[in-house]
Design an enzyme around this catalytic site. Structure first.
Site, PDB file in Angstrom:
ATOM      1  CB  SER A   1      -2.926  50.453 -20.189  1.00 22.35           C
ATOM      2  OG  SER A   1      -3.518  49.281 -20.694  1.00 22.35           O
TER       3      SER A   1
ATOM      4  CB  SER B   1      -3.523  51.718  -8.153  1.00 21.84           C
ATOM      5  OG  SER B   1      -2.925  50.870  -8.819  1.00 21.84           O
TER       6      SER B   1
ATOM      7  N   GLY C   1      -4.215  65.179 -11.823  1.00 16.92           N
ATOM      8  CA  GLY C   1      -4.410  66.057 -11.256  1.00 16.92           C
ATOM      9  C   GLY C   1      -4.624  67.908 -11.220  1.00 16.92           C
TER      10      GLY C   1
ATOM     11  CE1 TYR D   1       5.333  48.055 -18.047  1.00 17.25           C
ATOM     12  CE2 TYR D   1       6.863  46.323 -18.043  1.00 17.25           C
ATOM     13  CZ  TYR D   1       6.706  47.214 -17.355  1.00 17.25           C
ATOM     14  OH  TYR D   1       6.469  47.552 -15.726  1.00 17.25           O
TER      15      TYR D   1
END
Ligand code: FAD
Length: 562
Positions: free
Chosen positions: A230, A219, A279, A484
């Protein structure tokens, strides 16, 4: 058709496999992890084969919709970036269509390609980005900025009904650390650099960004900023929203430039508006990021707790204490069992704990099935590390936990970037797995986690599968933490519809318990259905107003976030 030999710098842009995670030729196998296949069989009923698995997927079997880019558009782009930096071939276009969510992988494996970018363009610098953006506005094109393609919220895919020419603007050639202000610990960095390349350039001068998401290897800085990412060491270095100080964003006719100052009172924060904008407000070309000197010492220690509640209480106490570790993470009992099952015998987590089990069971009377594994990271000078370890040690003990040492932490640190390959292997065997993540105040975390478990299990019953859910706490803050969750099941013929049922149940449980729809993955298309419940209908209207006024022609990645 523009099918030229690519120049060195265009050819050097790295992309992941068109059908899955990471680089071609690298795959997960479990031959050295004897407990893994029986564990998977037990929890979800999926039978895993041994050895490397051939997916049997062939690019040539895909039916790729033809590009609708007309020759004038292609010519104009070639004028800007050169012929070698404009691609209209099917492979390039497909690689730029989706991210890496389970929905993306299900669709690409099934050859579902409703709308594919019509061409991919690789600008070499900000001036070229500006020309592309201005051309897009003048010619009514759609521009979708592309970083590493690792998002899992559908924030890249073109809208299926889009009739205009869609340009995927790949930022991969803008990958340099331009300058470091060593007095201030601020680095000007181009937005298209992938994690390892940026860290290499910074490390060579003694600095680190400190941003290590699990997707780090594939990434980009621009993608991190555009999705409010994060990383694992966020407890020390902050989320990308904290790390980002200055920005340059190419907009129609000019650059929106935000100067890097420690803090500012200049109206609503433009910096914050760009962070997480996926974006929709323009193309981020440069980030001035806070960077840190490489730490003298870095260690990850493992701890065990007798229960999830003890583990959570310890993480909360650490967050409230004077200790400032770089990582605070505790897995629930399901994820702990999963970690043991993926360990190699003779070393790592499972062996260390197997050695300890008789002591644990006898001396402490623990229920091994409820046990929770935790990793706490320490970074800094030796004195800071020693002091923090001492404080954490006291808190762990006060919450009935025990230290297991550095061995499992080292292994976790080395292997963490390999884990994403596991999902492709699981899919090869008929499994579906994905994640949902959230953040909530400390007072609500226990409720969030039990309601998510209940919601997921009810969803598994509804679709008639033997499902599995597991979770961990990571990223602690003064007022709360991130939870998570990973869920998995053996899917039937309609994997995507089954996934929707489970995903929906978990996300709704977040909202119903006062947690957020996403702590760090962003919104894209995937999390949009919950946005008005999360930020209120008024909040969505304000965001929509921003996008409408900043981009009246709906040129920039339309349809994402709201
Ligand atoms: P892309 O996927 O290419 O793009 C994401 C969005 O950002 C798109 O809307 C795109 O248009 C926009 N964008 C990209 N570059 C720019 C730019 N220069 N200017 C303007 N807009 C731009 N996320 C975390 O935060 N932490 C994790 O630990 C983490 N772990 C992951 C593990 C796995 C296995 C996977 C598959 C994903 C994980 N993610 C994680 C999610 C993902 O990696 C992040 O969302 C990441 O920030 C996306 O960056 P990217 O460069 O791949 O962006």
């Amino acid at each position: 058709d523009v099918q030229q030999q690519k120049s060195d710098s265009v050819a050097a842009v790295k992309h992941m496999k068109w059908w899955g995670w990471g680089v071609e030729g690298v795959a997960f196998h479990h031959d050295d992890k004897p407990a893994f296949a029986p564990f998977v069989k037990k929890i979800v009923g999926v039978e895993l084969s041994s050895g490397q698995h051939d997916t049997g997927l062939k690019f040539d079997d895909l039916t790729v919709p033809a590009s609708i880019a007309g020759p004038e558009v292609v010519d104009s782009l070639v004028q800007i970036v050169g012929a070698d930096a404009v691609a209209t071939d099917d492979h390039d276009r497909v690689v730029h269509t989706y991210g890496k969510s389970i929905r993306d992988l299900i669709r690409i494996r099934a050859g579902i390609l409703a709308r594919v970018p019509d061409l991919v363009v690789y600008p070499a610098d900000e001036a070229q980005v500006q020309q592309i953006v201005d051309l897009a506005v003048a010619s009514d094109l759609v521009v979708i900025p592309f970083g590493g393609g690792s998002n899992i919220v559908g924030s890249l895919e073109p809208l299926p009904a889009e009739t205009r020419t869609i340009v995927s603007l790949d930022m991969g050639r803008l990958d340099r650390v331009l300058d470091i202000d060593e007095d201030s610990g601020l680095a000007r960095i181009q937005a298209g650099g992938q994690g390892p390349d940026l860290e290499e350039q910074l490390n060579a001068r003694g600095w680190t960004l400190g941003h290590f998401p699990d997707s780090f290897t594939h990434s980009t800085l621009g993608g991190w900023v555009a999705t409010r990412s994060s990383g694992m060491q966020s407890d020390k270095y902050g989320d990308i929203a904290d790390i980002t100080k200055g920005l340059r964003v190419v907009r129609p006719g000019g650059v929106l430039a935000i100067r890097a100052v420690p803090s500012a009172s200049t109206g609503p924060s433009l910096r914050e508006m760009i962070i997480g904008s996926e974006g929709r407000l323009g193309v981020i070309t440069e980030v001035t990021a806070q960077v840190h000197r490489l730490p003298e010492k870095r260690e990850i220690l493992a701890y065990l707790f007798p229960s999830w509640h003890d583990g959570l209480a310890a993480m909360q106490a650490i967050a409230e204490s004077d200790a400032s570790p770089s990582v605070t993470r505790v897995s629930d009992s399901h994820e702990t069992a999963f970690s043991f099952a993926t360990s190699k015998p003779g070393k790592g987590i499972s062996q260390k704990i197997t050695d300890l089990l008789p002591t644990l069971l006898k001396a402490k009377g623990w229920d091994v099935d409820a046990m929770c594994l935790s990793f706490i990271g320490y970074e800094g000078g030796p004195e800071h590390v020693a002091r923090t370890q001492k404080t954490v040690g006291r808190i762990v003990k006060a919450n009935r936990g025990m230290a297991v040492g550095t061995g499992p932490g080292k292994l976790y640190d080395q292997k963490k970037f390999d884990t994403p390959y596991l999902r492709d292997f699981f899919m090869d065997h008929g499994g579906a797995a994905d994640v949902s993540e959230t953040a909530a105040p400390w007072s609500k975390l226990r409720d969030v986690s039990s309601r998510v478990y209940a919601a997921a299990n009810q969803a598994f019953d509804r679709i008639g599968v033997q499902g599995w859910i597991m979770g961990h706490l990571s990223h602690s803050y003064h007022s709360g933490a991130c939870l998570y969750f990973t869920f998995a099941f053996e899917h039937g013929d309609d994997a995507e519809a089954q996934y929707d049922v489970v995903k929906h149940a978990i996300q709704q449980a977040f909202i119903d318990t006062g947690a957020t729809v996403s702590h760090h993955h962003g919104v894209g298309l995937e999390h949009q259905p919950w946005m008005s419940q999360d930020v209120s209908p008024e909040g969505v209207a304000v965001m929509q107003g921003l996008f409408d006024s900043a981009d009246p022609g709906r040129v920039f990645n339309p349809g994402k976030v709201t």
